[in-house]
Design a protein around this motif. Structure first.
Motif, PDB file in Angstrom:
ATOM      1  N   GLN A 610       0.830  -1.208   0.000  1.00 41.92           N
ATOM      2  CA  GLN A 610       0.000   0.000   0.000  1.00 41.92           C
ATOM      3  C   GLN A 610       0.863   1.256   0.000  1.00 41.92           C
ATOM      4  OE1 GLN A 610      -3.111  -0.266   2.977  1.00 41.92           O
ATOM      5  NE2 GLN A 610      -4.242  -1.498   1.502  1.00 41.92           N
ATOM      6  N   SER A 611       2.159   1.064  -0.232  1.00 39.58           N
ATOM      7  CA  SER A 611       3.043   2.219  -0.316  1.00 39.58           C
ATOM      8  C   SER A 611       4.171   1.886  -1.287  1.00 39.58           C
ATOM      9  CB  SER A 611       3.635   2.542   1.059  1.00 39.58           C
ATOM     10  OG  SER A 611       4.436   1.458   1.502  1.00 39.58           O
ATOM     11  N   ALA A 612       4.786   2.923  -1.837  1.00 38.62           N
ATOM     12  CA  ALA A 612       5.813   2.726  -2.866  1.00 38.62           C
ATOM     13  C   ALA A 612       7.012   1.892  -2.398  1.00 38.62           C
ATOM     14  CB  ALA A 612       6.267   4.076  -3.392  1.00 38.62           C
ATOM     15  N   PRO A 613       7.545   2.122  -1.171  1.00 40.47           N
ATOM     16  CA  PRO A 613       8.730   1.314  -0.772  1.00 40.47           C
ATOM     17  C   PRO A 613       8.420  -0.184  -0.725  1.00 40.47           C
ATOM     18  CG  PRO A 613       8.422   3.177   0.730  1.00 40.47           C
ATOM     19  CD  PRO A 613       7.214   3.126  -0.140  1.00 40.47           C
ATOM     20  N   GLY A 629      18.549  -6.865  -7.564  1.00 40.65           N
ATOM     21  CA  GLY A 629      17.912  -5.628  -7.998  1.00 40.65           C
ATOM     22  C   GLY A 629      16.626  -5.356  -7.267  1.00 40.65           C
ATOM     23  N   HIS A 630      16.363  -4.055  -7.015  1.00 39.49           N
ATOM     24  CA  HIS A 630      15.082  -3.630  -6.442  1.00 39.49           C
ATOM     25  C   HIS A 630      14.496  -2.601  -7.396  1.00 39.49           C
ATOM     26  CE1 HIS A 630      16.810  -4.505  -2.155  1.00 39.49           C
ATOM     27  NE2 HIS A 630      16.791  -5.560  -2.937  1.00 39.49           N
ATOM     28  N   LEU A 631      13.436  -2.975  -8.085  1.00 42.50           N
ATOM     29  CA  LEU A 631      12.860  -2.102  -9.114  1.00 42.50           C
ATOM     30  C   LEU A 631      11.718  -1.296  -8.502  1.00 42.50           C
ATOM     31  CD1 LEU A 631      14.491  -4.212 -10.634  1.00 42.50           C
ATOM     32  CD2 LEU A 631      12.701  -4.332 -12.343  1.00 42.50           C
ATOM     33  N   GLN A 632      11.883   0.028  -8.494  1.00 37.83           N
ATOM     34  CA  GLN A 632      10.862   0.871  -7.879  1.00 37.83           C
ATOM     35  C   GLN A 632      10.111   1.638  -8.946  1.00 37.83           C
ATOM     36  OE1 GLN A 632      13.332   3.030  -5.187  1.00 37.83           O
ATOM     37  NE2 GLN A 632      12.961   1.630  -3.496  1.00 37.83           N
TER      38      GLN A 632
END
Length: 829
Positions: A610-613, A629-632
């Motif tokens: 429920q949040s971008a992070p 990798g962490h794709l935001q």
């Protein structure tokens, strides 16, 4: 594209976990409720033949007219009928034609119950007439008379004889019978939550009057069954068997009183002390006495059923009622009871099921029409079938049955070469279905069966990704926990698979040589499955009998087996587990979506957010299982992801109504470069699904706003909308794009919807070099209602195409919230 045909290949589904859900018809077919669908399976082939759509709520009970009890009356019938009742009180009547095996929705019974239907019982008064009664948790019991049409497709005449209000404690067990005597009145036995059996009498189309009560059970009545008339020593009587949560079974006898003898003074004997009330029906009266109390079960007895009558050779008698009762209990056993020849004392003569650790109790047991087989359905949505194969002595052997999930199926994935299909479900299991070549049939046709249950978990499982690329068979599963788990196939599965796919073996022997793990043990809490090594397992495998052990941590039954024929439930749940090789930690919430690239080098995962992070996509390197990798990009849950077929791009769609396209570059062995190519608000509501064109960089997105849009990656920084398909009638929840011709960029898009329906659309390119050209879409085919799911389609997936000279045959797999896994054959000519 010219003609297109769709046919059903396979349906996998588990049985709803309610008591009166299963019925074995005189037609030889078994009906059961699978979520909102009524499923029909054939015990001979162990395949589910079809599902009947029509109910809006979970199906609680089904009943064949005639069922196995009236098989002796069914010989000349060409149409058989089926009643099904659901959790909202609706009852539907269906017609089945024996001639062409076609089904027809006949009618919905008017005056629906206000709450769920708990039980339906019926008797065939003649070949064209039946009387049925339904009980509901709203405290009513309705009695109906139905007259069947003489010709196929004709109208059924339905009339309500009576509606009885039985009070605040509803009835959960019913049985109807014709009483012996000249006028043949009907008796209706009901049992429920007040521990008593209530008897009502009435005429076929008249009111039913309360006659008497039988008190003896000390807990809820769970099942009742009235026999056909029994003639012994000049006496005519009817027998009633009842079972209860007090673990006991009682047999009651209703004897027709001779009017001339009733004036004589009764002699005082032991029999007269245990006589119960007298049942008066019209001009006849019946003395009720308790015949026997059967003690043998150690838990609630959920069902009792008289053996179906056999056609009698005696003149003047239509049939003969055998003295034999089948009972099924939560103690995991089914027993057959018969009176001893000399003393007449009822004894338990057959016990089945007592060694099945996995059954967790039986909800009901049923006889086949000719009484040579018995079927139970269990707590785990599973069926258990035994057949008497003995010639001179009874010898009951387990038989193959259909199997499947007993909760919503959340995701499916094909093996890398399409040898099998894997499904995961909220019933906390992962299952493998594969085609098993049937050597018995002339055409060498394949029939699909569940061949393994790699994971039995303690959490609902939401997503699965099969790892492509060379090496052992592996998959990653994501459940309602923050960890993704990696599983590797054991040696026992590889050997089973080589047996299953003996004609088109898709893996070489050198893979098997490396695998040192034979199987896996179930864990105590149903979380991590520990490996069993080949060396460690070499000693215990010699001991064929390992029934003495029953501890959770070291279950010797988990000695894995190589299957040479489709397995039964007992084998699936203990012997076919896969060991867990890695856990992937990092997400902040329950896992929601997984995918693997086409080389088997990268796995992408997402979780509920429920949040971008929290909504970031994690990339994992296959083998080392490092997070690379962490794709935001998104601010809410990423609902589905897919790599393009050249692995250049990763597409993600989300609840935030946007899609994102990331470019993925493999720099070296360990390093990965990624960048966001485009992020775009694509729909007005949640985007549920996406799928790439196998031949290019076009992709489709499907949303709750009932639209499907086709897009293309134009340059390294932009995505262009090519086409919007005409709006659908329901939310689009699943998409899968199949490439048919790479030169013309021609393809088929499968679209699955929230209402359970599936459509195929032709996609063609015009102009240009086949890529990034103008796309045209036209509807190819809408699947027949009887082929489709009855609630949300969760996922669609094409199997690897198989081409022939004049036509192309492809297989499409689907899974849904209706607990079903389905496979279709699509022929494009």
């Amino acid at each position: 594209m010219q003609n297109m045909e769709v046919e059903r290949v396979f349906i996998g589904a588990g049985c709803n976990r309610v008591v009166n859900n299963v019925s074995w018809g005189a037609s030889g077919l078994v009906s059961f409720g699978a979520q909102n669908a009524v499923a029909i399976f054939c015990p001979k082939t162990a395949q589910i033949l079809t599902t009947l759509p029509g109910h809006k709520a979970s199906v609680n009970c089904t009943l064949w007219l005639p069922n196995s009890k009236f098989a002796f009356k069914a010989k000349p019938l060409e149409q058989h009928f089926l009643l099904s009742g659901d959790a909202e009180g609706v009852i539907i009547l269906w017609e089945y034609s024996l001639v062409d095996a076609k089904w027809r929705y006949v009618l919905q019974v008017p005056q629906a119950h206000k709450k769920g239907v708990t039980c339906i019982t019926a008797i065939m008064v003649s070949q064209q007439e039946a009387v049925f009664a339904s009980a509901s948790s709203d405290g009513t019991v309705n009695v109906w008379e139905v007259v069947f049409p003489s010709t196929r497709g004709g109208d059924c005449k339905l009339s309500c004889s009576d509606s009885l209000f039985v009070g605040q404690k509803p009835m959960v067990a019913l049985s109807l019978a014709e009483l012996p005597g000249n006028s043949k009145p009907l008796v209706l036995a009901m049992g429920g939550l007040d521990n008593k059996i209530h008897l009502y009498c009435g005429e076929r189309n008249g009111k039913f009057l309360r006659a008497c009560e039988l008190k003896a059970h000390t807990d809820w009545i769970r099942s009742l069954d009235l026999s056909l008339p029994v003639y012994v020593n000049g006496e005519t009587s009817l027998l009633l068997v009842s079972s209860s949560q007090d673990k006991g079974i009682r047999i009651w006898k209703m004897t027709l009183q001779d009017s001339s003898a009733s004036n004589k003074k009764q002699q005082t004997s032991l029999a007269s002390y245990i006589k119960g009330p007298v049942l008066v029906a019209g001009s006849s009266s019946y003395q009720i006495s308790m015949e026997s109390l059967l003690i043998g079960h150690e838990d609630w007895v959920y069902s009792v059923e008289w053996q179906p009558p056999s056609t009698s050779s005696v003149e003047g008698m239509e049939c003969f009622q055998p003295q034999s009762i089948l009972s099924a209990s939560m103690d995991k056993t089914m027993l057959i009871w018969q009176p001893e020849k000399t003393t007449g004392i009822w004894m338990n003569v057959v016990t089945v099921g007592e060694l099945s650790h996995c059954a967790l109790g039986f909800y009901g047991g049923h006889w086949s029409p000719n009484a040579d087989s018995i079927l139970a359905h269990g707590y785990g949505g599973s069926f258990h079938l035994w057949k008497n194969v003995g010639i001179e002595h009874d010898d009951w052997k387990p038989q193959k049955v259909p199997s499947g999930h007993f909760a919503a199926v959340s995701d499916i994935a094909w093996a890398r070469c399409g040898e099998y299909m894997m499904s995961v479900s909220h019933d906390q299991t992962t299952r493998v279905f594969a085609p098993w070549l049937n050597n018995t049939s002339v055409e060498n046709e394949e029939s699909w069966h569940e061949i393994a249950r790699p994971q039995v978990h303690g959490h609902d499982i939401n997503c699965v990704a099969v790892i492509k690329g060379k090496g052992n068979h592996r998959f990653v599963g994501g459940a309602d926990e923050k960890v993704a788990r990696v599983f590797e196939s054991p040696l026992s599965f590889l050997k089973t698979l080589s047996h299953v796919t003996s004609n088109n073996s898709s893996f070489s022997a050198d893979i098997q040589a490396d695998v040192q793990i034979l199987g896996a043990n179930m864990s105590a809490l149903g979380l991590s499955q520990k490996p069993i090594y080949v060396q460690a397992a070499s000693t215990p495998t010699d001991r064929s009998n390992t029934e003495g052990f029953d501890t959770l941590e070291t279950v010797p039954e988990a000695v894995p087996v190589v299957l040479t024929e489709p397995p039964i439930e007992e084998q699936l749940s203990w012997h076919t587990l896969w060991p867990e090789s890695h856990k992937l930690y990092g997400h902040g919430n329950e896992l929601f979506s997984l995918c693997c690239d086409h080389d088997g080098k990268l796995v992408a995962s997402s979780c509920k957010a429920q949040s971008a992070p929290v909504a970031e996509i994690w990339l994992w390197q296959v083998g080392s299982w490092k997070s690379v990798g962490h794709l935001q990009s998104h601010s809410l849950t990423v609902t589905q992801m897919e790599f393009s077929h050249d692995n250049q791009y990763l597409l993600a769609v989300s609840r935030d109504r946007h899609f994102s396209v990331f470019q993925i570059n493999h720099k070296g062995t360990d390093e990965i470069n990624y960048q966001l190519v485009a992020k775009q608000e694509a729909h007005k509501r949640i985007i549920w699904s996406c799928s790439w064109n196998p031949f290019g960089h076009e992709f489709a997105t499907g949303s709750r706003d009932k639209t499907v849009k086709i897009w293309a990656v134009e340059t390294e920084t932009s995505v262009k909308l090519l086409l919007t398909l005409p709006p659908f009638k329901s939310s689009v929840t699943a998409l899968s794009w199949l490439g048919l011709d790479s030169h013309s960029n021609r393809g088929l898009l499968a679209v699955g919807m929230e209402n359970g329906l599936i459509e195929l659309w032709n996609l063609n390119s015009r102009g240009g070099d086949g890529h990034l050209s103008v796309q045209t879409a036209s509807p190819a085919i809408k699947f027949d209602l009887f082929l489709c799911h009855v609630s949300t389609v969760q996922r669609l997936s094409w199997r690897n195409p198989q081409k022939s000279k004049d036509s192309e045959t492809v297989q499409l797999a689907s899974c849904g919230a209706d607990h079903c896994v389905r496979i279709f054959r699509v022929t494009v000519t």
